[in-house]
Every structure is written in structure tokens, then in C-alpha cells.
Write an enzyme that holds these catalytic residues in place. Structure first.
Site, PDB file in Angstrom:
ATOM      1  N   LEU B 209       0.809  -1.225   0.000  1.00 49.21           N
ATOM      2  CA  LEU B 209       0.000   0.000   0.000  1.00 49.21           C
ATOM      3  C   LEU B 209       0.841   1.274   0.000  1.00 49.21           C
ATOM      4  O   LEU B 209       0.481   2.256  -0.625  1.00 49.21           O
ATOM      5  CB  LEU B 209      -0.942   0.006   1.206  1.00 49.21           C
ATOM      6  CG  LEU B 209      -2.204  -0.844   1.054  1.00 49.21           C
ATOM      7  CD1 LEU B 209      -3.047  -0.774   2.311  1.00 49.21           C
ATOM      8  CD2 LEU B 209      -3.017  -0.404  -0.155  1.00 49.21           C
ATOM      9  N   CYS B 210       2.007   1.202   0.669  1.00 53.04           N
ATOM     10  CA  CYS B 210       2.820   2.422   0.715  1.00 53.04           C
ATOM     11  C   CYS B 210       3.360   2.774  -0.669  1.00 53.04           C
ATOM     12  O   CYS B 210       3.504   3.945  -1.005  1.00 53.04           O
ATOM     13  CB  CYS B 210       3.937   2.299   1.744  1.00 53.04           C
ATOM     14  SG  CYS B 210       5.068   0.955   1.407  1.00 53.04           S
ATOM     15  N   THR B 211       3.648   1.753  -1.473  1.00 56.65           N
ATOM     16  CA  THR B 211       4.071   2.019  -2.850  1.00 56.65           C
ATOM     17  C   THR B 211       2.955   2.727  -3.611  1.00 56.65           C
ATOM     18  O   THR B 211       3.177   3.730  -4.291  1.00 56.65           O
ATOM     19  CB  THR B 211       4.434   0.705  -3.570  1.00 56.65           C
ATOM     20  OG1 THR B 211       5.587   0.171  -2.945  1.00 56.65           O
ATOM     21  CG2 THR B 211       4.726   0.939  -5.044  1.00 56.65           C
TER      22      THR B 211
END
EC number: 6.2.1.64
Lengths: 556, 428
Positions: B209-211
Site C-alpha cells: 500500500l505504501c508504494t
């Protein structure tokens, strides 16, 4: 509508491939499961039109099995109120097949195999023919060679033939030699063309910029330096010959153990000492082929591109850059920048190859299709996998004396003695022997005549006795008409396998199973799609399907 | 279809093959003149009425099978029509199972095809028991694993680890992706099941998700962000439905805008569909080849007309034609199909000791086990759990009637519907 309809295949061969499919006109001989199943797939795929040739009537006094044959083994068949016993199986098949796709038109001709070349010729005059699809049993080994010769003379026309008997089948395509260069790189090709061992100047500058101030980067920025930069920097520091040093350099650059970009760098460490732009022996051979050197006005455009590639290699000492990079931990900005760096270099390299190719083309007064910049880009992107492909002719394999000179006889002999191919080699031999068994207008092996009477007892023969008798005759034909003229003798163990295959072949009584038609017709239609879209790598050898052992084998 | 009477299936190539002895037949092949009596008695379930399912139904009906069921929860979409040949433009929106069954019956009236429009998980395990052979035409690993677990759940072994042949439910499975495919025969208890060869399926790629949120690098990252983050944030209460054009267009436009902001190329409507629906490219020829291979194996299992495939064929059509038939091996420790996992505990072990020791040995499969022995619950989780608490301190040897060896069945919600068979020995 049609984009939606073809969405799942457009994702494979794209709009240009689909355009080529939608212009394709197919001429098919023999309303058999194999050809009809192949036609089904082509019609669903959205070809322009198809024309089916067969003389069998829905019911005929001379062939009472015709109706049963079509109803038991052909799925896409529609018999309407207009048709009667003088209507042809071909007409009923065309009616059924045409329902599969409203965009595709179908027509038929009532004719025997003897008239095949004439039909092909006249259909070419009236509508045009791009693909000839042939049931090898229906047309026979003799006429098929005529049809193939006709197709090859037409230049771009391709021919695909299938033949099936019970659980055995074969498929072969014929085409003039051609370049394949689109969609030829295997999916998930493991080696990426990163050039970290000898980076070009822009990549060097990028690496320098990303790594010169590593120590001053904040934690988040540090964790997002692309591994490509880390690895190239480590390699530049210590030279690529010392693998241990590259590893140590990377380790010393690292701050902690949770930096995923460093994990990626370690996982891809081999790129520090792999020359991904190295010229392979295959490319060396291709670019130094006589045809890439002695260019003429009639040369295929692939040879001009190959010549352009040769010039590029001799001036740069490496292959043109492939141009794509894998996903990697990075900030968006650094990644997009890197992506553009690789794409720009690949475009420049391709442009050099293109310039060289069109210069040569102009010099010799090239008359073929325009050589576009896009052609050069495709050629360079896939240059490790592009190839010039050639096919053996039918005569090379089917005609005993030609097969000796073409080398196919030796290959058959080798296949017989290779345990993994023995059964398949005898399936090939059985198909040829069956043609000899039948002769003109005759009976196929294992097909029961009206009554089968044992000549000694005067009683009806058992199924086993009948099959054994026909299998023995078939065996004689194989020895006399197939093996001997090719200089092949069997030893005890291969003779036993031949015996089993021929018995099994006879057992099937020339029956074409719908499911086997689906397999061999499916393979034929897939090969046709590859040839028509000019994408992927076509099969040039003869394929034998052995449904007993669920294997396919390539012969010759 | 008129004029020609098709009430009786005219004899065809299958009939000829089945009435004659052969040289490559399977064990106990019995040549028979009457194919319909042989094949009508066999009940086949086709799971999935899509690209493979249509081909399976056609192939089975044309091979003389007379009693086929088909189950599928989907309805027909325009993008199915390039390969799912039992459907026409006017069928769009109708049930796949029902339409496919009707078309097959119309063409082959001798084949009774029964449609089930619904989810495979909604059928009782016992419902699957009525079929002799199950043919799978699926595109998801989860659905395959589910049917595999149901069929492996039927297996019964004696105490020596020999499978009771009457509990075996053969599976024939096909799968395709573009020009590639596989067909395999699974005889649970005899040949490797899905779970034995799970390694054949590569793990699916998911994006952190951070990507997606902070460092998108590809068109797919932008599309996933639009679907997973922007949709719930901006259209709360609404569920994203990939079949609603307005929803897809919304996600596409958001993704496109995000991609432009980040300088990323490649977001198209088609790519948005591909990513959000996890679209697998599909062409008619590969489906025909793979499904027909499955039909032939089904016919072999039903009649022994030829040796069965042993036990997996992969097909690759992108570089010439390459196929590889290979005999994979069972995982002797497979929690789905093995006769039992050997596990020894101390002669003085209590049920609680046994349970913690078996969980420690198989942490991937077990966390909160229920245990039974010879059909009697020793420990059961859930509403009835209180009744079994006393057993926790009882000794295994007493719970097993004084025996020091025995087959214990362990269930756990981690394993969904399958049981783990444990051959317990109490020693030392």
C-alpha cells in the site's frame, strides 16, 4: 462492440494483429472434426470469411456412414428444413459454423479432393485466399503436395494440414521462409538488459547523481535510491571482476538491514558482472548470413534490418539496448527518470539501425514493404529472438525418395530409435501406410465392409480377428511403402512397438473423434493465428499427437 | 435441427474404439457394443461454464457421455463471445450454466445436461459425492483448491494407510492463459492432489500500500490506488463493481489523473479493466486444446479405452508448439490427501499436550485444532466447546481406548474444509 468481443485476444496480439486476423480468408478442405474445429476457433477469433469444400452428402447410398459421421463427430452443424439427402455435409457445417460469429461469412463448394487446386485457384480469382486448411485424410498425401506447391507459389498464402485417426493425429504447416520479429521474446524472460557492467554516459551520470551524496540523504530518501544506481555505483568503485568486492561495497553502503532497495541490489548482483549487451552467436550468424550481406531489391526487409544491426554492432561493440526496466523500489521521480533514460537510449539505438537499413535499401533499389522506424524498434527490442524461419515441404517428408535426399528419412530413422519418439514416429508411418492401404477409392484400415466373413470357416469374423487381419496388411504397407524406400529396418523391440501402433490404428477404424479434432484442429488454428498476425514463433516441424500417452512430438 | 432424427446418437468414432480390444488399453478394459449404456451410467460434473466449460460440455456430449451436470455462478458478458462458443450476442446477461446446458442439449439430445446456477461453495459436500468424475474448467486457484479439499475430504484410509478405492473421486483439471495451458488428472489418494503441487502456482503479485500511496511507478500502481484508496474515500458506502461501466470509467479517470501528476505513462481504459478485474488473456484455440485433453482423460477414466495420462501435461504455443507430460509425485506429508501424518508424543501425553505438539509441528495449517478419534469428538471448538474441556487433561492413551497407535483426525479453521489425518503413536 467488436473491441469488447475480442478484448481477451486483443490483450495478446493487439489491434494490429486483430486487423490482420479480420482480413484473413480461409479455404478449408474436408468437413471433418479437425478442420471444423479449427474453423470454429478462427471464426470465433474474427477472420473475414471461410469456404468449406466437401462432396459428402448428408445421406448417400455409396457412403451410408456420412450422416452418422457428421452427427456424431461434428458439433457445429445445422440441418434445416430446406436441406435433404442431396445436401452436402459442407453446407450443413457452414450453416452451423456461421452462427458462431455474425461478422464472418461462410460459403461452400461440393467437390472431391481431385478438384482442390482448381477450387483454390478460382476462389483466389473471385475473393482471395490467405490460408488453406486441409484435412490430410480427406485430401490424401498426393493432392496435398499439389495444394502445398500451389500455396507456396502464391507467396504469402499459408497452408495447415491436420490428420486424425482415433487417438492419433498429426499437424503440419507450410509457408515460404519468413522473418518473425513481433512478440517473439518469451514471457518472463529472466535477463533484463540493464547494462550495469558498461553503462553508457547518461546512465553513468544518473548513477553518479543518485549515489554521490548517499551519506547525506535522509532515511526515507536513502531507502528509495533505485538498486540499479546502488549496484552500478558499487561495481564502478571496485571493478566487475571482483565479485566479493562488489558485495562488500554494497554491504558497506548499507545503513541497516531493512532497506529493501539494498535487498534488491543483492538479489540482482549478477548484473554487475553480466554483459547484457553481449552479441550472441545466433545474432552473429544472423547478421553475417549471406542474405544480410548480398542485399538486392527483392530482399526481405528483415535482411536490411539485420544488415543495419551488423553495422551497429561493429561500431558500438554491443547490441542495441532493449529499453525496459523492471519495477524496483524507488521514488516515482527517480523511477520515471530512469525509465525514460533507458527508453530514450533504446530509441536512439534503433534509429541508428533504421538509418543504416534504409540507406542500404535505397542503395539497392529495394521494392518491398516500407521499412518503418517502428519496424526497426521492434527488431532491435527483440533482436535476441528474431529469426528467419524455413519450412520443409510436404514432399521432403512424404515422398520416399525426396525424403532420403532431404534428410527426413534419416530423421525418421533417428526418431524410431529414440525411445521418447518411437511411438510418434510409427504414428507418422501409420498415416502414410494407411494412404497406401486405401489406394484410390478404397477402404480405410479397420473400416468394416458390409459383412466380414472368415474365408476359411465361412462365419462372420470377430472384431479382433478382423482388426488383426487389416493390421497385418497395414503392416506390410508400412514395411514396403514407408520404411524400406527410406532405408529403415526395425529391430525386435521397435518392431513390437510398430505392431502395437498399427493394431491400435486399425482398431480406430479411421474414426475421427470430436475431442481429438479439437486438439489437432486447435493446434492448427493456433498456428494459423500466429502466421496471420505475424506474431509469436510458428511451428515449422510436423507435430504428432499421441492421445494414448497424452504427448506431442515434433518430427523432422 | 429438423428432418434428420437425432434422438438416438448415431454410432461414431468413440463407438468403434470402445467395441474393439486395443494394445494400449487401461486395466480391465471391457470392449462393448453398447457405448450408451457404458457412458450413460457415468455421472460427470463440469465445474465452470466459461471458455473451458463450453468446450468440456461439447466434448463430453460428443464422446457419448449421457449424464452431465454443470455449475457456474456467472452470467454471460460480451467479452466471453470470442471463445465461449455456446453463447450468442443475444445471450448476454443470461446464466452461463443454464445457457451452456441448453445449447448442448439442443445439439446432442442424448446427453442429459443439468445446469446449476450458483456458487460451488453453496453446495453441500455430499452433493459432490453423487458424481463419478469431476472436470474442472476454472480460472482461479481458490476454486480449484476448494473442490480439491472437498474431494480429498471424501478419502478414507485403513489403519495401514491404504486408501478405500470406493472413496476416490477422480478430478480432471484444465487451465489456460493466452497460448499456454495445462491439463492434469488427479486421483486423490493415488496421484498428487492440488495441495501436493501447490508450488506449481506462482504467488500472485500484490503491491504494498505504501508504494501505491507514496511512490507509484507504473500504470498498475495508479489504477490500484484509484480502486483501493480513492474509491472508498470518495464514494463511501458504494461497492466498486467492475461490471458497471460508470464505476470503471471513474477509476480509469482517477488513475489517469494520478498518472499524469506523477509523469507515468500507460493508463488506458483497457489496462484499467485488466488490472481491476485481474483479466487473463484467453483465446479459443488454447481452450479447445486443453479442454479436449481433459475430455479424453475423462473418457479414459470412464471406460479404460486407453491408458490414463500420468499425470500432468503443460502446453506452450508461443514458441512453436511445446508440450511436456510429466509424472508429478505425491507429497507424502500432504495435509489434504495423505493417509496421515506420523506424529509421536509421549506415552503419558494428555490431549492438551498432543494438541500443542501438533500445532507446533504444523503451524501453517493449525492454530486452534479440533480433534476426533474413530468418529468420536475428543475436542470440538465453538458453542459446544465446554463439553470437551475435561478431555484436555485426559491422557491420549485412555482417550484411544488403551491403544498406543491410531488415526486421529484434526480439523482447524485454518485448513477450511479439510481434515488433517494424524497417525499418532504414543511412545517413550
Amino acid at each position: 462492440m467488436s473491441t469488447e468481443r475480442y478484448d481477451r485476444q486483443l490483450r495478446l496480439w493487439g489491434p494490429e494483429g486483430q486487423r490482420r486476423v479480420s482480413e484473413c480468408r480461409v479455404l478449408a478442405f474436408g468437413a471433418t472434426p479437425s478442420t471444423c474445429e479449427a474453423l470454429k476457433n478462427l471464426i470465433l477469433g474474427g477472420i473475414k470469411s471461410f469456404h468449406l469444400v466437401d462432396d459428402a452428402l448428408l445421406a448417400s447410398p455409396s457412403r451410408p456412414d456420412a450422416r452418422a459421421r457428421c452427427l456424431s463427430e461434428l458439433f457445429e452443424i445445422e440441418i434445416d428444413a430446406e436441406m435433404d439427402s442431396t445436401s452436402t455435409v459442407a453446407e450443413a457445417c457452414v450453416k452451423g459454423l456461421a452462427r458462431l460469429n455474425p461478422d464472418v461469412g461462410g460459403t461452400w463448394t461440393k467437390s472431391s479432393a481431385r478438384g482442390s487446386v482448381n477450387i483454390a485457384e478460382s476462389l483466389t480469382q473471385s475473393e482471395g485466399v490467405d490460408v488453406v486448411l486441409v484435412d490430410g485424410w480427406w485430401v490424401g498425401d498426393e493432392y496435398i503436395q499439389e495444394l502445398e506447391a500451389w500455396a507456396l507459389k502464391r507467396g504469402d498464402v499459408v497452408l495447415a494440414t491436420t490428420r486424425a485417426c482415433g487417438l492419433f493425429a498429426e499437424c503440419k504447416t507450410s509457408a515460404n521462409a519468413r522473418w518473425v520479429m513481433e512478440n517473439v521474446t518469451p514471457e518472463g524472460s529472466v535477463t533484463k538488459d540493464l547494462r550495469l557492467m558498461n553503462p553508457w554516459s547518461e546512465l553513468q551520470a544518473y548513477v553518479e547523481m543518485k549515489t554521490s551524496d548517499l551519506d547525506r540523504l535522509d532515511a526515507a530518501a536513502f531507502k528509495h535510491v533505485p538498486f540499479v544506481a546502488l549496484l552500478a555505483s558499487a561495481a564502478a568503485q571496485c571493478g566487475t571482476s571482483d565479485r566479493r568486492a562488489v558485495k562488500d561495497a554494497l554491504t558497506s553502503m548499507r545503513r541497516g538491514l531493512d532497506e529493501e532497495n539494498f535487498d534488491e541490489a543483492f538479489a540482482n548482483m549478477r548484473y554487475a558482472w553480466t554483459d547484457t549487451g553481449a552479441v550472441t552467436p545466433e545474432i552473429e550468424a544472423l547478421t553475417r548470413d549471406r542474405r544480410a550481406i548480398e542485399l538486392t531489391a527483392e530482399s526481405d526487409k528483415g535482411w536490411f534490418l539485420a544488415a543495419g544491426l551488423r553495422e551497429f554492432i561493429s561500431s558500438e561493440g554491443c547490441l542495441p539496448l532493449e529499453g525496459s526496466i523492471p519495477d524496483m523500489i524507488s521514488t516515482t521521480e527517480s523511477y520515471v527518470e530512469l525509465q525514460r533514460l533507458y527508453a530514450d537510449k533504446a530509441n536512439r539505438d534503433a534509429c541508428v539501425v533504421w538509418q543504416s537499413a534504409i540507406k542500404r535499401a535505397a542503395r539497392v533499389g529495394y521494392i518491398g514493404d516500407l521499412i518503418t522506424e517502428q519496424d526497426a524498434k521492434t527488431f532491435c527490442k527483440h533482436c535476441r529472438h528474431v529469426r528467419f524461419m524455413t519450412w520443409r515441404t510436404m514432399a521432403d517428408e512424404l515422398d520416399p525418395s525426396t525424403s532420403v535426399t532431404s534428410g527426413a528419412a534419416t530423421l525418421l530413422k533417428d526418431a524410431i530409435s529414440d525411445p521418447s519418439k518411437t511411438v510418434s514416429a510409427f504414428i507418422f508411418a501409420a498415416f502414410r501406410a494407411a494412404s497406401a492401404f486405401r489406394g484410390p477409392g478404397g477402404r480405410d484400415p479397420g473400416v468394416e465392409p458390409e459383412s466380414v466373413i472368415d474365408s476359411e470357416t465361412g462365419l462372420p469374423m470377430s472384431q479382433d480377428a478382423f482388426v488383426s487381419r487389416d493390421a497385418e496388411v497395414l503392416h506390410d504397407h508400412m514395411t514396403r511403402d514407408v520404411l524400406q524406400p527410406r532405408g529403415i529396418k526395425l529391430d525386435q523391440s521397435t518392431a513390437k512397438i510398430a505392431d502395437d501402433v498399427l493394431y491400435e490404428y486399425t482398431r480406430y477404424g479411421n474414426g475421427q473423434l470430436n475431442a481429438v479434432g479439437s486438439i489437432i484442429g486447435g493446434i492448427a488454428s493456433q498456428e494459423i493465428i500466429k502466421l496471420v498476425t505475424r506474431q509469436y514463433i510458428p511451428m515449422t516441424q510436423r507435430l504428432i499427437y499421441d492421445g494414448v500417452h497424452s504427448t506431442t512430438t515434433l518430427l523432422f | 435441427m429438423s428432418r434428420l432424427d437425432v434422438d438416438a446418437r448415431p454410432p461414431g468414432a468413440v463407438d468403434v474404439m470402445l467395441k474393439r480390444a486395443g494394445r494400449f488399453t487401461g486395466p480391465d478394459f471391457d470392449p462393448s457394443e453398447d457405448i450408451s449404456s457404458v457412458l450413460r451410467a457415468v455421472r460427470v460434473l463440469v465445474v465452470g461454464a466459461g471458455g473451458l466449460g463450453c468446450e468440456l460440455l461439447k466434448g463430453l456430449a460428443m464422446s457419448g457421455f449421457g449424464n452431465v451436470d454443470v455449475i457456474d455462478m456467472d452470467t454471460i458478458d460480451v467479452s466471453n463471445l470470442n471463445r465461449q462458443f455456446l453463447f450468442r450476442s443475444e445471450d448476454v446477461g443470461k446464466s452461463k450454466a443454464e445457457t451452456a446446458a441448453r445449447r448442448t442439449r439442443e445439439r446432442v439430445p442424448t446427453c442429459e445436461v443439468t445446469a446449476h446456477h450458483g456458487r460451488i461453495e453453496d453446495k453441500e459436500d455430499g452433493w459432490y459425492r453423487q458424481f463419478d468424475i469431476i472436470a474442472l474448467g476454472l480460472d482461479s486457484l481458490e476454486a480449484r483448491a476448494y473442490i480439491n479439499s472437498v474431494c480429498c475430504g471424501f478419502l478414507e484410509y485403513d489403519e495401514d494407510g491404504n486408501v478405500d478405492p470406493t472413496t476416490i473421486k477422480p478430478l480432471v483439471d484444465g487451465g489456460t492463459e493466452g497460448f499456454k495451458g495445462h491439463a492434469r488428472v488427479i486421483v486423490p489418494g493415488m496421484t498428487p492432489c492440488f495441495h501436493c503441487t501447490m508450488w506449481l502456482f506462482p504467488p500472485q503479485t500484490t503491491f504494498p500500500l505504501c508504494t501505491l500511496a507514496e511512490t507509484p511507478r507504473s500504470a498498475a500502481h495508479c489504477i490500484e490506488y484509484a480502486k483501493l484508496i480513492q474509491w472508498p474515500a470518495e464514494r463511501h458506502g458504494e461497492t466498486f463493481d467492475p461490471d458497471v461501466v460508470e464505476h470503471m470509467t471513474w477509476v480509469y479517470k482517477k488513475a489517469l489523473k494520478r498518472a499524469e501528476t506523477f509523469g507515468i505513462e500507460g493508463v488506458t481504459y483497457s489496462h484499467t479493466q485488466g488490472v481491476t478485474k485481474n483479466i487473463i488473456p484467453a483465446i479459443p484455440s488454447t481452450n479447445a486444446i486443453i479442454a479436449a485433453a481433459c475430455v479424453i482423460e475423462t473418457l479414459k477414466i470412464a471406460t479404460m479405452c486407453a491408458k490414463g495420462m500420468n499425470n500432468y501435461i503443460m502446453y506452450v504455443g508461443t514458441d512453436g508448439v511445446y508440450s511436456h507430460t510429466v509424472e508429478y509425485e505425491r507429497d507424502p506429508m500432504c495435509v489434504m490427501c495423505s493417509p496421515g501424518i506420523a506424529h509421536s508424543v509421549s506415552a503419558y501425553a494428555t490431549l492438551r499436550d498432543f494438541m500443542s505438539s501438533i500445532v507446533a509441528a504444523h503451524p501453517d495449517s493449525l492454530s486452534e485444532p479440533s480433534v476426533s478419534y474413530r468418529g468420536k469428538n475428543l475436542y470440538l471448538r465453538g458453542v459446544l466447546e465446554d463439553q470437551f474441556v475435561d478431555n484436555l487433561t485426559a491422557r491420549m492413551v485412555d482417550l484411544m481406548g488403551g491403544r498406543t497407535e491410531g488415526l486421529v483426525v484434526v480439523n482447524d479453521k485454518k485448513m477450511k474444509k479439510t481434515s488433517m489425518r494424524v497417525r499418532v503413536s504414543l511412545s517413550g
